[in-house]
Design a protein around this motif. Structure first.
Motif, PDB file in Angstrom:
ATOM      1  N   GLU A   1      34.629  25.411  72.172  1.00  0.00           N
ATOM      2  CA  GLU A   1      34.630  25.152  70.742  1.00  0.00           C
ATOM      3  C   GLU A   1      34.658  23.655  70.425  1.00  0.00           C
ATOM      4  OE1 GLU A   1      37.341  27.836  68.829  1.00  0.00           O
ATOM      5  OE2 GLU A   1      36.963  26.882  66.896  1.00  0.00           O
TER       6      GLU A   1
ATOM      7  N   ARG B   1      32.010  21.872  68.043  1.00  0.00           N
ATOM      8  CA  ARG B   1      32.385  21.063  66.868  1.00  0.00           C
ATOM      9  C   ARG B   1      31.749  19.677  66.925  1.00  0.00           C
ATOM     10  NH1 ARG B   1      37.663  23.233  67.175  1.00  0.00           N
ATOM     11  NH2 ARG B   1      38.360  21.399  68.308  1.00  0.00           N
TER      12      ARG B   1
ATOM     13  N   ALA C   1      28.145  19.970  66.009  1.00  0.00           N
ATOM     14  CA  ALA C   1      28.026  20.165  64.552  1.00  0.00           C
ATOM     15  C   ALA C   1      28.233  18.846  63.805  1.00  0.00           C
ATOM     16  CB  ALA C   1      29.037  21.203  64.080  1.00  0.00           C
ATOM     17  N   ARG C   2      29.174  18.032  64.290  1.00  0.00           N
ATOM     18  CA  ARG C   2      29.431  16.759  63.617  1.00  0.00           C
ATOM     19  C   ARG C   2      28.281  15.782  63.794  1.00  0.00           C
ATOM     20  NH1 ARG C   2      34.717  17.338  64.781  1.00  0.00           N
ATOM     21  NH2 ARG C   2      34.506  16.218  66.732  1.00  0.00           N
TER      22      ARG C   2
ATOM     23  N   GLU D   1      25.678  16.799  61.372  1.00  0.00           N
ATOM     24  CA  GLU D   1      26.091  16.486  60.004  1.00  0.00           C
ATOM     25  C   GLU D   1      25.951  14.988  59.717  1.00  0.00           C
ATOM     26  OE1 GLU D   1      30.241  16.463  57.454  1.00  0.00           O
ATOM     27  OE2 GLU D   1      30.207  17.347  59.449  1.00  0.00           O
TER      28      GLU D   1
ATOM     29  N   VAL E   1      26.735  25.620  64.861  1.00  0.00           N
ATOM     30  CA  VAL E   1      27.561  25.112  63.759  1.00  0.00           C
ATOM     31  C   VAL E   1      28.539  26.199  63.294  1.00  0.00           C
ATOM     32  CG1 VAL E   1      27.546  24.272  61.370  1.00  0.00           C
ATOM     33  CG2 VAL E   1      25.878  23.395  63.015  1.00  0.00           C
TER      34      VAL E   1
ATOM     35  N   GLN F   1      32.743  26.250  63.342  1.00  0.00           N
ATOM     36  CA  GLN F   1      33.593  26.423  62.147  1.00  0.00           C
ATOM     37  C   GLN F   1      34.639  27.521  62.317  1.00  0.00           C
ATOM     38  OE1 GLN F   1      31.486  26.727  58.469  1.00  0.00           O
ATOM     39  NE2 GLN F   1      30.420  24.778  58.768  1.00  0.00           N
ATOM     40  N   ARG F   2      34.639  28.148  63.499  1.00  0.00           N
ATOM     41  CA  ARG F   2      35.595  29.230  63.735  1.00  0.00           C
ATOM     42  C   ARG F   2      37.017  28.842  63.347  1.00  0.00           C
ATOM     43  NH1 ARG F   2      34.566  31.466  69.702  1.00  0.00           N
ATOM     44  NH2 ARG F   2      33.559  29.456  69.806  1.00  0.00           N
TER      45      ARG F   2
ATOM     46  N   SER G   1      38.165  26.646  61.255  1.00  0.00           N
ATOM     47  CA  SER G   1      38.470  26.379  59.855  1.00  0.00           C
ATOM     48  C   SER G   1      38.032  27.516  58.935  1.00  0.00           C
ATOM     49  CB  SER G   1      37.776  25.079  59.421  1.00  0.00           C
ATOM     50  OG  SER G   1      36.397  25.155  59.708  1.00  0.00           O
ATOM     51  N   ASN G   2      37.311  28.479  59.471  1.00  0.00           N
ATOM     52  CA  ASN G   2      36.795  29.542  58.612  1.00  0.00           C
ATOM     53  C   ASN G   2      37.248  30.912  59.134  1.00  0.00           C
ATOM     54  OD1 ASN G   2      35.062  31.577  57.497  1.00  0.00           O
ATOM     55  ND2 ASN G   2      33.670  29.955  56.825  1.00  0.00           N
TER      56      ASN G   2
ATOM     57  N   GLU H   1      28.874  33.649  54.157  1.00  0.00           N
ATOM     58  CA  GLU H   1      29.349  32.497  54.944  1.00  0.00           C
ATOM     59  C   GLU H   1      28.183  31.853  55.690  1.00  0.00           C
ATOM     60  OE1 GLU H   1      32.149  31.191  54.698  1.00  0.00           O
ATOM     61  OE2 GLU H   1      33.591  32.743  54.136  1.00  0.00           O
TER      62      GLU H   1
ATOM     63  N   ILE I   1      25.909  28.020  55.650  1.00  0.00           N
ATOM     64  CA  ILE I   1      25.621  27.167  56.811  1.00  0.00           C
ATOM     65  C   ILE I   1      24.108  26.989  56.990  1.00  0.00           C
ATOM     66  CG2 ILE I   1      25.846  26.954  59.328  1.00  0.00           C
ATOM     67  CD1 ILE I   1      28.501  28.459  59.099  1.00  0.00           C
TER      68      ILE I   1
END
Lengths: 177, 196
Positions: free
Chosen positions: B25, B29, B32-33, B36, B104, B108-109, B111-112, B164, B168
């Motif tokens: 994870e 992350r 994903a960052r 972003e 992504v 987000q696991r 935080s979501n 959700e 994304i």
């Protein structure tokens, strides 16, 4: 942002996806405030209520029962399947869902069209003259609109796109007291 | 069988690289960052991360080595970009897409809750399948009710994960359209009715 959050109609009918959108963003309280401030009651078809309250579901359920208790959401009676306008509307909605999702029509259940059935029932019962339907399901709405216009109910329903509505409502109410 | 890999690498290498990111994870992350922030430096990545700068540096180095990130500068401080993973895995009758959206979503696991619970119940493969449904849902070509029946989940669960994932998808995949061609749909329905 439109000047009016809610359209000027007699009835406000919501689909499952609208309530879930607010629940996911933890903004049901904002929806409640907006609805009560405007002295509106959101109408929920029986099927939508069932979908929001599944029997065996391990997570939290959206607080639809609280909303009903507080009076800003009301569950509708069963759809009147025996009424020909109602059943024609639901058939048309099924056609639209089938075409949009590229699934055979027989796999689209009658109950999938219940928002349309509920709208037709409200009009046929004479309970209302105009309905806003809050949903993200554009194909189903098109089916409702088309079927009803074929049965002398032209321009009686209007689509409120669930996500756009939710964004606008949250923007307006998020930081206001 | 894996095909359509990261450009220039052997599909098998890509598969191994991507499975590394899927299982870790922290790496997901980081990927994903990078997506972003477009082309961030290690410094910029570290400032938004709970990990130490050394860990971020090591992770970035690892992701570059396995070909998931690219170094896009020739001189210090280096900047990195995320490769657009696009992979199809076929096992028997099932096909899974591995896309940036999946990575992504996995990232987000933490935080979501809705994504976390869905992965707990249906695994990474279930999430990958849900992303395909969400892609169609975003184009108004899928409903939660149909997904619920086909995947044997409650409508509430289907609708929740579709929403959700749509958020994304719209964020990660620029080319996704949310427009529905009503005229074409009307024509399809007319044809369907005509055939009966």
């Amino acid at each position: 942002m439109p000047a009016h959050l809610f359209p000027d109609v007699e009835s406000h009918l919501i689909d499952t996806n609208l309530f879930i959108r607010f629940e996911r963003h933890e903004t049901i309280d904002l929806l409640e405030r907006a609805v009560t401030e405007h002295e509106i009651v959101l109408l929920v078809p029986q099927r939508v209520y069932d979908e929001l309250t599944p029997e065996s579901y391990p997570y939290d359920q959206p607080p639809i029962d609280d909303a009903i208790k507080s009076g800003w959401v009301q569950v509708l009676d069963e759809v009147d399947y025996s009424n020909s306008v109602v059943s024609a509307t639901m058939d048309m909605v099924r056609q639209y869902i089938s075409a949009a999702t590229d699934r055979p029509e027989h796999t689209v259940e009658q109950a999938d069209a219940e928002v349309g059935g509920a709208a037709a029932t409200l009009l046929e019962d004479g309970r209302t003259n105009s309905i806003a339907i809050y949903t993200n399901d554009r194909a189903a709405f098109r089916g409702i609109e088309r079927a009803l216009s074929q049965h002398n109910y032209e321009n009686r329903v209007q689509l409120i796109k669930a996500f756009d509505f939710a964004d606008a409502l949250e923007n307006r109410y998020q930081f206001s007291e | 069988m894996a095909e359509s890999a990261l450009s220039g690498s052997h599909p098998l290498d890509t598969m191994l690289a991507v499975s590394d990111v899927i299982q870790n994870e922290r790496l997901a992350r980081l990927y994903a960052r990078v997506l972003e922030l477009d082309t961030p430096t290690v410094e910029e990545l570290a400032s938004r991360s709970a990990s130490s700068k050394t860990t971020v540096y090591e992770d970035v180095k690892h992701l570059v080595e396995i070909g998931v990130l690219d170094r896009v500068t020739d001189s210090q401080p280096h900047r990195y970009s995320a490769r657009r993973v696009d992979m199809t895995i076929q096992t028997g009758e099932e096909t899974f897409q591995i896309t940036p959206t999946l990575l992504v979503a996995l990232a987000q696991r933490d935080s979501n809750d809705n994504i976390e619970l869905y992965v707990e119940r249906h695994g990474v493969s279930g999430l990958a399948t849900a992303i395909e449904y969400a892609r169609a849902y975003t184009k108004s070509e899928m409903t939660a009710r149909i997904m619920a029946r086909e995947q044997e989940v409650p409508v509430l669960e289907a609708e929740t994960i579709l929403q959700e994932l749509q958020e994304i998808l719209l964020d990660v995949e620029d080319e996704v359209s949310t427009e529905l061609d009503i005229e074409a749909l009307d024509a399809d329905v007319d044809e369907q009715i005509g055939e009966q």
